[in-house]
Design an enzyme around this catalytic site. Sequence first.
Site, short mmCIF file in Angstrom:
data_model
loop_
_atom_site.label_atom_id
_atom_site.label_comp_id
_atom_site.label_asym_id
_atom_site.label_seq_id
_atom_site.Cartn_x
_atom_site.Cartn_y
_atom_site.Cartn_z
CG LEU A 181 6.21 2.04 -1.96
CD1 LEU A 181 6.68 3.51 -1.79
CD2 LEU A 181 6.66 1.40 -0.96
CG ASP A 182 0.50 -0.13 0.28
OD1 ASP A 182 0.13 0.46 0.71
OD2 ASP A 182 0.23 -1.31 1.14
CG LEU A 183 -4.26 3.56 -2.97
CD1 LEU A 183 -4.47 3.80 -4.40
CD2 LEU A 183 -6.00 3.27 -2.64
CB SER A 215 3.01 3.17 0.88
OG SER A 215 2.20 1.73 1.59
NE ARG A 235 -2.02 -4.78 1.36
CZ ARG A 235 -2.87 -3.34 1.75
NH1 ARG A 235 -2.29 -2.52 0.41
NH2 ARG A 235 -3.44 -2.57 2.28
#
Length: 246
Positions: free
Chosen positions: A110-112, A114, A195
Site C-alpha cells: 500500500l503506498d504512502l 493509502s 498505484r
Amino acid sequence: MTEETAERGERIAKFLSRAGVASRRDAEAMIEAGRVRMNNEAATHPAMFVKKGDLVVVDGKPVNEPERTRLFRYHKPDGLVTTHKDPEGRPTVFDSLPPGMPRVISIGRLDLTSEGLLLLTNDGELSRRLELPDTGWLRRYRVRVHGGVSQEKIRRLAEGMVVERVKYGPIEAAIDSVQRSNTWLSMSLREGKNREIRRVMQALELPVTRLIRVAYGPFQLGNLPRAGIEEVPGKILREQVPGLSK
C-alpha cells in the site's frame, strides 16, 4: 519434500525467502550484491543448495531455519511506506510493528497515503504465491474521489483501460455515496499494479483523496483498529491456502 530433495537441500534464494528475509527476487539481488555468505564463503549463485546445519549469513547476521508459515492482518495507517528501509527516511510499516513480531514481509503493498488491510508473512514463498494474478484473489477497496462519477466512467473501468501505455485490467466499481463534491466508491480488482486505482481514476479526471483496502482475497480488514495487527489462525490459513508445506 522427497528424500532426494531433503538430501540435496534447498536453493538458497528460496531458503532466504521462506525465512522471511526477503522475496525470492530480492534475495537473488542480495546474493548478487555479495551480501550473503554460506559456511563462511560468499554465496555466488541463487541456485546454491542449503542443507540442514549449513550456516547462512546476511549482512553479517545469521539466518535461522525457516519457521512455520505465519500470516498477519495489519491495519496500515496512512503516512507509512511499505518497505524495510526508505532512502528518504520516512517512517515504515515495519518500524511501526509491535515488539516480539517475527521478521515479516508484505504481501503486495500500500503506498504512502493509502491505508487499510496489509497482509504480512514470515514466508517469502507465501508472499510470492499470493501476489500472483494467477491466484485470482480479489482486492477490495473503499475509494473517495473528488468529483461526480458517471455510469460511462464506471463502464470504462469495467472494460479495462490503458494509461500512459500501461494496460490495466477490469475494475469493478459501484457508487456508495455522494457527499458534496466527493464520491465514495467500492472498487474491486484482481491484479493490482503499482498505484493502479490512483492512476486510472486520475485518467478519468477523478483524483483519489482517500483509499482504504478492506479485503485481500478471503481476508478482511473488519474491525481491526488503526495500526492494529492480528495473526490469522493456522487452521484458517491452511483452509484458505491449500498445499502449504508447513
